[in-house]
Design an enzyme around this catalytic site. Sequence first.
Site, PDB file in Angstrom:
ATOM      1  CG  ASP A  73      -2.036   0.880   1.257  1.00  0.00           C
ATOM      2  OD1 ASP A  73      -2.421   1.320   0.160  1.00  0.00           O
ATOM      3  OD2 ASP A  73      -2.585   1.185   2.332  1.00  0.00           O
ATOM      4  CD  GLU A 107      -0.312   5.324  -3.927  1.00  0.00           C
ATOM      5  OE1 GLU A 107       0.183   5.569  -2.811  1.00  0.00           O
ATOM      6  OE2 GLU A 107      -1.069   4.365  -4.136  1.00  0.00           O
TER       7      GLU A 107
END
Length: 846
Positions: free
Chosen positions: A459, A462
């Site tokens: 997770d 980005e």
Amino acid sequence: MKNLLLLAVVAVSATLGVAQQCLPYTERIDCHPGPFTGNNREECIAMGCTFCDADVPDWNVPVCYLPKSYGYKMDGQPEDTGNGFRVTLKRATSLTMFGSDSETITLEVFFQSDYRLRIKVTDGTSRYEVPLQVDPAQPATGNRLYDVEFSNDPVFAFKVIRKATGTVIFDTSLGGLTFSDQFLQISTRLASKNLYGIGENEQLTFRHNFDKFPVFPLFTKDTFPDGNANMYGVHPQYTVLEEDGNAHSVLFVNSNAQEFVVLPAPGLLHRTIGGIIDIYIFLGPTPENTAQQYTEAIGRTPIPPYWALGFQLCKYGYDNLETMKAVVDRTLAAQIPQDVQYGDIDIMDGNKDFTVSQDRFGGLPAYVRELKAKGVKFMTILDPAIALGEAPGTYRAADLGKEMGVFLNNSDGTIFEGRVWPSSNVGFPDFSKNATREWWITMIKEFHDLLEFDALWIDMNEPDNFGNGDTNKGCPNNKYNNPPYVPKIRGDYLPTSTLCMDIEDSISLQYNTHSLYGWLESEPTAAGVLAATGKRPYVFSRSTYVGTGRWASHWLGDNYSKWRDIKTSIIGTLQFNQFGVPFVGPDICGHQGHVEEELCQRWHELGAFYPFSRNHNAYGMKDQDPASFGPAVAESTKKALEIRYTYLPYLYTLFFYHYTQGSTVFRALWHEFPTEIATQGIDTQFLLGPGFMVSPALNEGQRSVNAYFPNTRWFNLREGTEVNARGTTLNLNTPLDTINLHLRGGIIYPTQEPALNTELARRNDIGITIALDDNNSADGRMYNDDGDMLNPTESGKYYLVHHTYANGELISTVENNGYPRMAEIKLDTIRILGAPQNLSTATGFN
Ligand SMILES: *[C@@H]1O[C@H](CO)[C@@H](O)[C@H](O)[C@H]1NC(C)=O
Ligand SMILES: *[C@@H]1O[C@H](CO)[C@@H](O)[C@H](O)[C@H]1NC(C)=O
Ligand SMILES: *[C@@H]1O[C@H](CO)[C@@H](O)[C@H](O)[C@H]1NC(C)=O
Ligand SMILES: *[C@@H]1O[C@H](CO)[C@@H](O)[C@H](O)[C@H]1NC(C)=O
Ligand SMILES: *[C@@H]1O[C@H](CO)[C@@H](O)[C@H](O)[C@H]1NC(C)=O
């Protein structure tokens, strides 16, 4: 509205006082995509662009646009390279959009196979190129599906034409070709308005809308779905269904901040702020062929472990082991199948990777072993960011990471420090470095010694940072953090909620590689899971890029518990199947917000038919596991999941077809019925593989569904009755506890008796459902292997049987017999749908 648009084609530029022909809105390419700083008209004209009022109000029509003479001209004739062309181009204009234009560029066309070509534009300098592995296509046989044509009037343009039909599938004559240091763009006319793809953004319809110049920025970012905003992944790829049912898809290999603009021509504009122009075109001609050819190039997703196809439960914020156990217990008490239980970051000590909280989850390692003994797997999460503020000698991930030099440095040489979930500042591992890969694998192995997880979920990659740039220093003002043009990304500033763009990794600058962060983390994580478990690794990642499927799957991220999101979940899942990441689905019942019971009931019914079926929600949100609502939701979830489990052999076989042929798993109706115009806009129904059709209720209070039945033979899955509709829409009664499921005739579907998890179900008797076509024939395969070994297809350790049914006779041919345990499983049930006489031997199906 249409008429108005057609009439408005010629407007007159009033202020100049000279009657000037304006380009119609359908032909305009924006000359000034950034904000104007002064008087719009003066600024525009001073640049050498054309200014003309919008001929269609409220349509975002560019008022300052490029003249048709803008672009490059050929320098000499295209050179035939034997396997394509090389064209030298010289800039034919003094107009510059953002400065530093390349005066001479080279465009090369490579005929890579009958169905694949590549177009690469470079400027002779050493510019960044994405380190993407593109695998070779099948060798050309001389029957090229396409031709390429060049033109030079008024400026250079090229066309790619489908030979069989003459359809022009790529055509740069719309103009706007720009190749400068930090701004590159190219446009194409499209063969039709059946445009799908480009991600990751929230798209409210699967087929794009051509009104109002919609912009889709791509730059990995942790953000809630919000219209066109750039999200977690970057997939600069689209598919067009041509008017006659042929299809092609196109990939723009670029990892800089970029955007697509959907143009009314119809056309598409691609703008990026770095790298080169590098385009691959896949000619199909069927929609499934485009997916197969695309994934042949970028890589396919290996078959997931069998258990990963089971139902999965997760929540951020169980907060202690007792709460987690209570969820597992009530799921079991309701007899709802469950294959996987998760722990989110709240199982960690202070949100630090590779730790387990002693106070709140001290008994977790023992509980995980207990679950596994019952056939339930355990998964947990890793964030990339590592807490740097712990005392030396107390947090191994940071100590070893520093020792091995894994953390990204600021351009001044100090470790870049950000803020994420841990309480101290964090460092970001540079996954492009071998040392980091080794460190990460070591940490995963050591973590597995502590907690015997079966797979990992990655997770925040980005990568997400709670501030803009370095916590202490921000980012320096330079051409990377503040380029002349910024695509329409969230925050309008590249370092927003992430790292500085002038940080260097071992590939290049973050300016170029930012969107590759999660992609670079995926392979080392899969290698770590393999090293730790010795089993087929399974990883899923929030951030993805072209080719992620080779190592990881995806879930659609932090969506809302809203009716809007249950609809977009189908669109997102369809898209990722086209992107080569077929093992995908959203958080069932949504992630953000307290879900209403009716929505959650419907969502569990639909959720049973996503490739990836997981319920998960956010911290502080009320429980939404299916047993938490009471008997109605629990019952309908159980019923839907029992059908999923019954058809798992079919689903597993679809993943075999994906891995070996590149086929999609979760499939749009138009992939199978491309010439039926009604299918082209459908995104509220879908197919699993070629034949299992799902038509869910997606609106509050809805008790009937208008479902389209493509023009072939269909059967009601539960009742086995034939549907009396072909090429038409039926209104289906859809009570709250039911989801509409239909089987297409002509296919043989493998099944197995369901159980409370796949470990148990895999021992049960198998069956086949033979759904007949108009000739009373059907065909299908079943694939199986031991469920979690590495490389079953490569090693031949799998079972594959081919069933055909014709003239009242079933013939089963074992095509590969490399999984001996198949011999112990009994074929118990043969169910025939649509037989002329009553041949039904069905037992045990409801
Ligand atoms: C950051 O700098 C340190 C000190 O020079 C070095 O050991 C480390 O390897 C650098 N980080 C990366 C990712 O290269
Ligand atoms: C990293 O590892 C790969 C594979 O082991 C190797 O080919 C490559 O040369 C290594 N790169 C560096 C910079 O050590
Ligand atoms: C959630 O976000 C994804 C993008 O990650 C989007 O494609 C999808 O449609 C959204 N909705 C749901 C419910 O997943
Ligand atoms: C049925 O058989 C005929 C003749 O072989 C063939 O043309 C037709 O395509 C078949 N129909 C289906 C649905 O397979
Ligand atoms: C077909 O046979 C089954 C088993 O004998 C019976 O239950 C069923 O009602 C029959 N269906 C029809 C349509 O005759």
